[in-house]
Write a protein that holds these residues in place. Structure first.
Motif, short mmCIF file in Angstrom:
data_model
loop_
_atom_site.label_atom_id
_atom_site.label_comp_id
_atom_site.label_asym_id
_atom_site.label_seq_id
_atom_site.Cartn_x
_atom_site.Cartn_y
_atom_site.Cartn_z
N LYS A 173 76.47 -1.07 -33.90
CA LYS A 173 76.33 0.39 -33.84
C LYS A 173 75.45 0.89 -34.99
O LYS A 173 74.55 1.72 -34.80
N GLN A 174 75.75 0.36 -36.20
CA GLN A 174 74.95 0.76 -37.37
C GLN A 174 73.50 0.33 -37.21
O GLN A 174 72.57 1.06 -37.55
N SER A 177 71.70 2.57 -34.86
CA SER A 177 71.39 3.90 -35.41
C SER A 177 70.11 3.89 -36.24
O SER A 177 69.55 4.92 -36.56
N HIS A 181 64.27 7.27 -33.13
CA HIS A 181 64.43 7.93 -31.84
C HIS A 181 63.10 8.08 -31.13
O HIS A 181 62.09 8.42 -31.74
#
Ligand code: FE2
Ligand code: FE2
Length: 183
Positions: A173-174, A177, A181
């Protein structure tokens, strides 16, 4: 094996990390720079192993099951103290993580906070372990049947196995992130 077996084995590993912390504290007090990456290793260990994995099994399995039993007022009191110690440990570790980040950014005022936190942890934690090992774990086993003890041991194994998957899910997950984007 008794359900307290794995907990006592975990204490021995935590004690080894306490030795590392004592060493680092002496090193800083002798006038050397803080080894920030070592402090990060220490705080990661405390959070993931000593707190989430070890205190997790104590609180979520052993203390939970003891709460269902009629136990002596002395044992009740010890449980309260142990839970307070866990909370204190979390608080000091949080302060240590924050101070270490500030120190890394060049804030020298963070230095005494780091030594205070290390000092607090190496002072209170061995006493906490001693309390559990010598005055609590074995006597409270008498409240449980063989079947209940086996069930707690099995639940502890399951708890550990779930943690491993939880840890790696968080790592992914980290990492995700950090993907920029897309517009
Ligand atoms: Fe504990
Ligand atoms: Fe413990």
């Amino acid at each position: 094996m008794l359900p307290i077996g794995p907990l006592m084995i975990e204490h021995r590993l935590i004690e080894k990390m306490i030795q590392v912390m004592m060493h680092q504290l002496d090193h800083i007090r002798a006038g050397n720079n803080v080894d920030s990456s070592l402090i990060e290793t220490i705080t990661d260990f405390i959070r993931a192993y000593a707190d989430r994995c070890h205190h997790g099994k104590e609180e979520d399995i052993l203390f939970r099951e003891l709460a269902k039993k009629v136990i002596s007022s002395e044992h009740k009191k010890i449980i309260e103290q142990l839970v307070e110690d866990h909370t204190l440990g979390r608080k000091i570790t949080k302060s240590l993580v924050e101070a270490n980040q500030k120190y890394r950014q060049g804030d020298q005022k963070a230095l005494p906070v780091i030594t205070d936190c290390l000092h607090s942890l190496v002072t209170f934690y061995p006493k906490h372990i001693e309390k559990e090992d010598k005055r609590f774990f074995l006597p409270v086993m008498a409240y449980f049947t063989e079947q209940e003890k086996d069930a707690m041991l099995a639940e502890g194994h399951e708890f550990d196995s779930n943690l491993l998957h939880e840890e790696y899910k968080n790592i992914v997950k980290q990492a995700e992130s950090r993907i920029p984007h897309q517009p």
